[in-house]
Scaffold this motif. Structure first.
Motif, short mmCIF file in Angstrom:
data_model
loop_
_atom_site.label_atom_id
_atom_site.label_comp_id
_atom_site.label_asym_id
_atom_site.label_seq_id
_atom_site.Cartn_x
_atom_site.Cartn_y
_atom_site.Cartn_z
N GLY A 68 -33.22 11.05 -14.80
CA GLY A 68 -34.47 10.53 -15.19
C GLY A 68 -34.03 9.15 -16.26
N LYS A 69 -33.01 9.47 -17.11
CA LYS A 69 -32.61 8.25 -17.84
C LYS A 69 -31.68 7.48 -17.20
N LEU A 70 -31.03 7.62 -16.19
CA LEU A 70 -30.01 6.86 -15.33
C LEU A 70 -31.16 5.83 -14.55
N CYS A 71 -32.04 6.54 -13.92
CA CYS A 71 -33.29 5.68 -13.17
C CYS A 71 -33.69 4.74 -14.02
N ASP A 72 -33.99 4.77 -15.42
CA ASP A 72 -34.61 3.86 -16.41
C ASP A 72 -33.52 2.83 -16.56
N THR A 73 -32.31 3.05 -16.28
CA THR A 73 -31.00 2.36 -16.66
C THR A 73 -30.39 1.59 -15.66
N LEU A 74 -29.88 2.38 -14.80
CA LEU A 74 -29.13 1.81 -13.58
C LEU A 74 -29.86 1.58 -12.56
N GLY A 75 -31.33 2.17 -12.38
CA GLY A 75 -31.91 1.74 -11.32
C GLY A 75 -31.96 2.94 -10.40
N PRO A 76 -33.02 3.23 -9.42
CA PRO A 76 -33.07 4.61 -8.66
C PRO A 76 -31.94 4.29 -7.32
N ARG A 77 -31.62 3.15 -6.87
CA ARG A 77 -30.69 2.94 -5.84
C ARG A 77 -29.45 3.16 -6.29
N LEU A 78 -28.72 2.85 -7.25
CA LEU A 78 -27.51 3.03 -7.57
C LEU A 78 -27.39 4.77 -8.02
N THR A 79 -28.38 5.20 -8.69
CA THR A 79 -28.44 6.45 -9.21
C THR A 79 -28.41 7.45 -8.13
N TYR A 80 -29.22 7.26 -7.04
CA TYR A 80 -29.14 7.99 -5.61
C TYR A 80 -27.94 8.25 -5.10
N THR A 81 -27.47 6.89 -4.92
CA THR A 81 -25.97 6.71 -4.06
C THR A 81 -25.11 7.60 -4.92
N ILE A 82 -25.07 7.56 -6.12
CA ILE A 82 -23.79 8.20 -6.85
C ILE A 82 -24.20 9.74 -6.62
N LEU A 83 -25.41 10.17 -6.91
CA LEU A 83 -25.70 11.43 -6.83
C LEU A 83 -25.48 12.05 -5.49
N LEU A 84 -25.75 11.20 -4.42
CA LEU A 84 -25.45 11.83 -3.31
C LEU A 84 -23.82 12.08 -2.83
N ILE A 85 -23.12 11.11 -3.24
CA ILE A 85 -21.86 11.21 -2.97
C ILE A 85 -21.14 12.47 -3.59
N VAL A 86 -21.62 12.56 -5.17
CA VAL A 86 -20.70 13.48 -5.95
C VAL A 86 -21.41 14.65 -5.37
N GLY A 87 -22.70 15.00 -5.14
CA GLY A 87 -23.17 16.26 -4.83
C GLY A 87 -22.73 16.82 -3.32
N ALA A 88 -22.36 15.90 -2.20
CA ALA A 88 -21.95 16.31 -0.99
C ALA A 88 -20.61 17.09 -1.06
N PHE A 89 -19.70 17.02 -2.17
CA PHE A 89 -18.38 17.70 -2.11
C PHE A 89 -18.72 19.14 -2.29
N PRO A 90 -19.32 19.57 -3.36
CA PRO A 90 -19.59 20.94 -3.28
C PRO A 90 -20.32 21.62 -2.14
N VAL A 91 -21.21 20.90 -1.47
CA VAL A 91 -21.82 21.52 -0.51
C VAL A 91 -20.72 21.80 0.38
N MET A 92 -19.87 20.84 0.99
CA MET A 92 -19.02 20.86 1.87
C MET A 92 -17.85 22.13 1.68
N LEU A 93 -17.39 22.06 0.38
CA LEU A 93 -16.31 23.17 0.00
C LEU A 93 -16.80 24.48 -0.24
N ILE A 94 -18.15 24.81 -0.33
CA ILE A 94 -18.65 26.07 -0.74
C ILE A 94 -18.12 27.22 0.09
N GLY A 95 -17.67 26.95 1.55
CA GLY A 95 -17.21 27.65 2.51
C GLY A 95 -15.94 28.19 2.14
N LEU A 96 -15.39 27.63 1.25
CA LEU A 96 -14.00 27.94 0.60
C LEU A 96 -14.04 29.18 -0.03
N SER A 97 -15.21 29.61 -0.63
CA SER A 97 -15.35 31.00 -1.46
C SER A 97 -15.03 32.07 -0.87
#
Length: 441
Positions: A78-107
């Motif tokens: 929420g704070k990042l949206c107010d500062t960086l803007g939603p476009r960059l914030t969403y882009t960063i979140l999607l990239i960072v979040g994709a890796f644990p999603v793909m790697l959970i199968g290693l559990s």
């Protein structure tokens, strides 16, 4: 300034014209696919539970973990949206979040799966960006409806995930890529790849505001006013209305993601359905988002036009009370048919309450929408985390847990009904000024 650089005063869901409507559609589609990453493992939990030999308490801890990281992430986002803007914030979140999603199968054990499930929870912060970005693109007269539609159609991903992920896993097993027991591992790679694709789409085809990205409009009146009147997390936390909305969202969206997490296991354990049938039943619950959350936003806007913020607050409280009663009926269901019918009843009021909540949020603190959205959004996950302890208890059945939840939701609904949501004088002045600006545009 050109006309198309202003927030829209009308919502035409069939239009792709202009940056506002393009952003509208990309936002809800991105949020839709975020659910595949966030809750992709939920309908696969019966086979994961068997393969990793998880106890009921351990499954409960996994449910809690899946929403815990989201609490912190939503406050930060929420704070990042107010500062960086939603476009960059969403882009960063999607990239960072994709890796644990793909790697959970290693559990290969409870601890590693719990850790990955916790990390995946940051993807749930996508909701805050969705609501913030939609609020930037639409005028006050229609923002409640627009937020409800993007939120609802995005939440639809939670239902579709319950239906599609078991089919993806079964498909990989049928093609001989993996064994049936390991099919969930390969299936989780699919939503991770989709998140990376959506990161590119979001960065390439959206802008922070109708006038452009934050860094490109720093000298415009819009950004000047934002910086001049910028709020803070402290100001937000001092507002009792924010806390009431946080409780309300815990009682609606918090319960929604809890049901997304446990519905498949509930139907399998209580009625002995197959994993694909259980996923389909859970998918029906999520499928209500196709219209129910949007309906809540639409009704909230109409009630607001006639009765103001007091009417919006009363409507939200009544929806929560009806939701709680529906949950109690669901808990008491003795047959699969009655369980599905009662689930549809409480799903309607729950998802309408979701939309109604965010029909109020943009008016609480106009100059700090991102932080308010983040705090209230985090409330949904706090609610899911707290009720998760009911589902991990060895002394309570899932049905008994739902009975306690129903009672709690009714009590929160009563609190919302008696809460005054009238904007503070300064905020009301700003809202009215904004409305005049939008009308002139």
């Amino acid at each position: 300034m050109q006309k198309n650089q202003h927030p829209l005063t009308k919502l035409n869901i069939f239009s792709l014209k202009g940056v506002q409507m393009r952003t509208f559609h990309i936002t809800w589609i991105t949020f839709f696919f975020c659910f595949f990453g966030w809750f992709g493992a939920a309908p696969l939990m019966p086979m994961i539970r068997d393969q990793l030999n998880l106890s009921k308490s351990e499954v409960g801890n996994i449910i809690i973990a899946s929403v815990s990281a989201t609490i912190i992430a939503r406050l930060l986002i929420g704070k990042l949206c107010d500062t960086l803007g939603p476009r960059l914030t969403y882009t960063i979140l999607l990239i960072v979040g994709a890796f644990p999603v793909m790697l959970i199968g290693l559990s290969n054990d409870y601890t590693s799966f719990l850790l990955f499930r916790f990390l995946i929870g940051i993807v749930g912060a996508s909701f805050v960006i969705t609501q913030f970005h939609t609020s930037m693109m639409f005028a006050p007269n229609i923002v409640g409806t627009a937020n409800a539609v993007t939120g609802g159609w995005g939440n639809l991903g939670g239902g579709v995930t319950n239906l599609v992920m078991p089919l993806i896993a079964a498909g990989f097993a049928a093609m001989g890529f993996v064994s049936e027991a390991d099919s969930w591992r390969l299936a989780m790679v699919v939503p991770g790849i989709i998140l990376l694709i959506m990161a590119f789409v979001y960065y390439r085809y959206t802008t922070d505001t109708p006038a452009g990205n934050f860094r490109d409009v720093e000298k415009t009146n819009i950004s000047t006013e934002q910086k001049k009147h910028k709020g803070s997390l402290t100001d937000t936390l001092r507002d009792y209305r924010v806390w009431v909305l946080t409780l309300a969202y815990a009682a609606c969206f918090g319960i929604e993601i809890t049901v997304d997490n446990v519905a498949a296991m509930f139907f399998i354990d209580r009625f002995g359905t197959s994993i694909i049938m259980a996923g389909a039943m859970a998918g029906i619950f999520g499928g209500m988002n196709l219209f129910a959350r949007a309906l809540g936003g639409i009704v909230s806007d109409r009630v607001g036009e006639k009765f103001g913020m007091k009417g919006k607050g009363t409507l939200l409280g009544l929806l929560l009370i009806l939701e709680g009663i529906g949950i109690a009926l669901f808990a008491a269901s003795g047959t699969l048919f009655f369980a599905v019918v009662s689930m549809l009843i409480f799903a309607l009021f729950l998802k309408m309450a979701n939309g109604c909540t965010y029909g109020i949020v943009p008016f609480i603190n106009k100059n700090n929408i991102g932080v308010v959205s983040g705090v209230v959004g985090a409330g949904g996950n706090i609610g899911a985390m707290l009720v998760g302890f009911l589902f991990k208890s060895e002394n309570l059945t899932y049905a008994e847990a739902f009975q306690y939840i129903g009672l709690g939701v009714v009590l929160i609904g009563l609190l919302v009904v008696v809460t005054k949501f009238h904007p503070k004088p300064a905020t009301q002045h700003n809202i009215e000024a904004n409305e005049l600006d939008f009308q002139r545009s």
